[in-house]
Design an enzyme around this catalytic site. Structure first.
Site, PDB file in Angstrom:
ATOM      1  N   LYS A  19       0.835  -1.134  -0.037  1.00 58.63           N
ATOM      2  CA  LYS A  19       0.054  -0.117   0.032  1.00 58.63           C
ATOM      3  C   LYS A  19       0.865   1.367   0.083  1.00 58.63           C
ATOM      4  O   LYS A  19       0.607   2.292  -0.746  1.00 58.63           O
ATOM      5  CB  LYS A  19      -0.862   0.011   1.103  1.00 58.63           C
ATOM      6  CG  LYS A  19      -2.100  -0.986   0.982  1.00 58.63           C
ATOM      7  CD  LYS A  19      -2.849  -1.152   2.428  1.00 58.63           C
ATOM      8  CE  LYS A  19      -3.915  -2.079   2.274  1.00 58.63           C
ATOM      9  NZ  LYS A  19      -4.532  -2.457   3.730  1.00 58.63           N
ATOM     10  N   GLN A  27      -4.643  -1.070   9.613  1.00 59.26           N
ATOM     11  CA  GLN A  27      -4.501  -2.579   9.199  1.00 59.26           C
ATOM     12  C   GLN A  27      -5.039  -3.388  10.129  1.00 59.26           C
ATOM     13  O   GLN A  27      -4.773  -3.505  11.181  1.00 59.26           O
ATOM     14  CB  GLN A  27      -2.991  -2.846   8.696  1.00 59.26           C
ATOM     15  CG  GLN A  27      -2.911  -4.354   7.853  1.00 59.26           C
ATOM     16  CD  GLN A  27      -3.528  -4.385   6.489  1.00 59.26           C
ATOM     17  OE1 GLN A  27      -3.642  -3.182   5.886  1.00 59.26           O
ATOM     18  NE2 GLN A  27      -3.970  -5.240   6.159  1.00 59.26           N
ATOM     19  N   ASP A  74     -10.923   3.063   4.217  1.00 56.97           N
ATOM     20  CA  ASP A  74     -11.141   1.866   4.159  1.00 56.97           C
ATOM     21  C   ASP A  74     -12.871   1.497   4.101  1.00 56.97           C
ATOM     22  O   ASP A  74     -13.695   0.772   3.945  1.00 56.97           O
ATOM     23  CB  ASP A  74     -10.922   1.161   5.630  1.00 56.97           C
ATOM     24  CG  ASP A  74      -9.712   0.169   5.247  1.00 56.97           C
ATOM     25  OD1 ASP A  74      -9.456  -0.330   4.215  1.00 56.97           O
ATOM     26  OD2 ASP A  74      -9.045  -0.058   6.354  1.00 56.97           O
TER      27      ASP A  74
END
Ligand code: GUN
Length: 285
Positions: free
Chosen positions: A50, A94, A117
């Protein structure tokens, strides 16, 4: 006839190039902060990928590595600091988090306008009620794949196999918003094979290696395989038995090289979207 292969790697590369071109036109650099708690090996790989992709697209990317021993209070304080930092447009924590930290409390602490997200309850509610918000990256990536492959959800019978918060549920909401007729199937669904056979668009997101067999698939179907499962011999396979399905479907994504690359591309897209909206500008899509 053999199915057309939907090349996620190529489609994601084109999307990333498009995002980089859009970022290059801006008078500021959108900022993405990724928080990694602990040293889960898979998470370390995802976060590195990422970070690299964000840097390559011209975003200001920062990875914040915190020890697994960090307390929930300290993690929430770090998120509050990022919420208050005007240079940070996107925040991603994460998952999974170490035991003892409540992921729901962590997600709810992220500023919804920076929640790239799309996991914050406000963004989940916005998607469910058809309002603008930030949408989870993997199902957004599936919608981008369908569009790039020329598959129209409007009016189509779509089946989403799996009802997870990260993929299945937001996937169903996005397909519904795109005017598909949506069924969500799961472990309690009776006669799963027959349900799958009725689908013109079949999205498999259950996390069970090669569960969807070739004879579950209609001849005109587009099959999108979200699963990434490792076989005992080390081979990566999807939720769909590819060798069988490719002989049945009209179009299909491979694993790897299908949905996976789209997830990161859509994280970059969400970061740019968040950055523009936070400045009162239109995201343009
Ligand atoms: N872990 C596995 N998938 C995801 C994801 O989409 N977002 C975050 N934050 N963590 C994950």
């Amino acid at each position: 006839m053999t199915a057309r292969i939907i090349d996620g790697k190529a489609i994601a590369a084109a999307l990333r190039a498009d995002i980089a071109a859009r970022v290059a036109q801006l008078d500021f650099r959108p900022g993405l902060a990724v928080i990694l708690v602990g040293e889960n090996p898979a998470s370390m790989v995802y976060v590195r990928n990422k970070d690299r992709a964000a840097g390559a697209a011209g975003l200001a990317a920062a990875t914040i590595r915190l020890p697994a021993t960090i307390g929930e209070t300290e993690l929430l304080a770090e998120i509050a600091r990022l919420n208050a930092d005007p240079a940070v447009d996107g925040i991603l924590v994460q998952l999974p988090l170490p035991r003892g930290i409540d992921p729901n409390r962590v997600i709810a602490t992220i500023d919804p306008a920076k929640d790239v997200d799309g996991f914050h309850p406000l963004n989940v509610g916005a998607l469910a009620s058809g309002q603008p918000g930030l949408v989870p990256c993997t199902p957004l990536g599936v919608m981008r794949l369908l569009a790039a492959a020329g598959v129209q959800p409007a009016g189509a019978r779509a089946l989403v196999l799996g009802r997870s918060a990260i993929v299945g549920r937001p996937m169903a909401a996005l397909l519904l918003a795109a005017d598909a007729t949506v069924t969500v199937a799961h472990s309690h669904t009776r006669n799963l094979a027959a349900e799958c056979r009725r689908a013109e668009i079949l999205i498999a997101a259950v996390g069970r290696a090669e569960m969807v067999r070739g004879d579950w698939i209609a001849a005109d179907a587009t099959v999108i395989d979200v699963g990434i499962n490792r076989r005992p011999d080390g081979r990566l396979v999807g939720d769909v038995a590819f060798a069988e399905a490719v002989e049945m479907a009209a179009a299909i994504t491979p694993v790897p090289g299908g949905v996976g690359p789209m997830t990161i591309a859509c994280l970059l897209e969400n970061t740019v979207t968040a950055a523009l909206r936070r400045r009162g500008r239109r995201a343009g899509r």
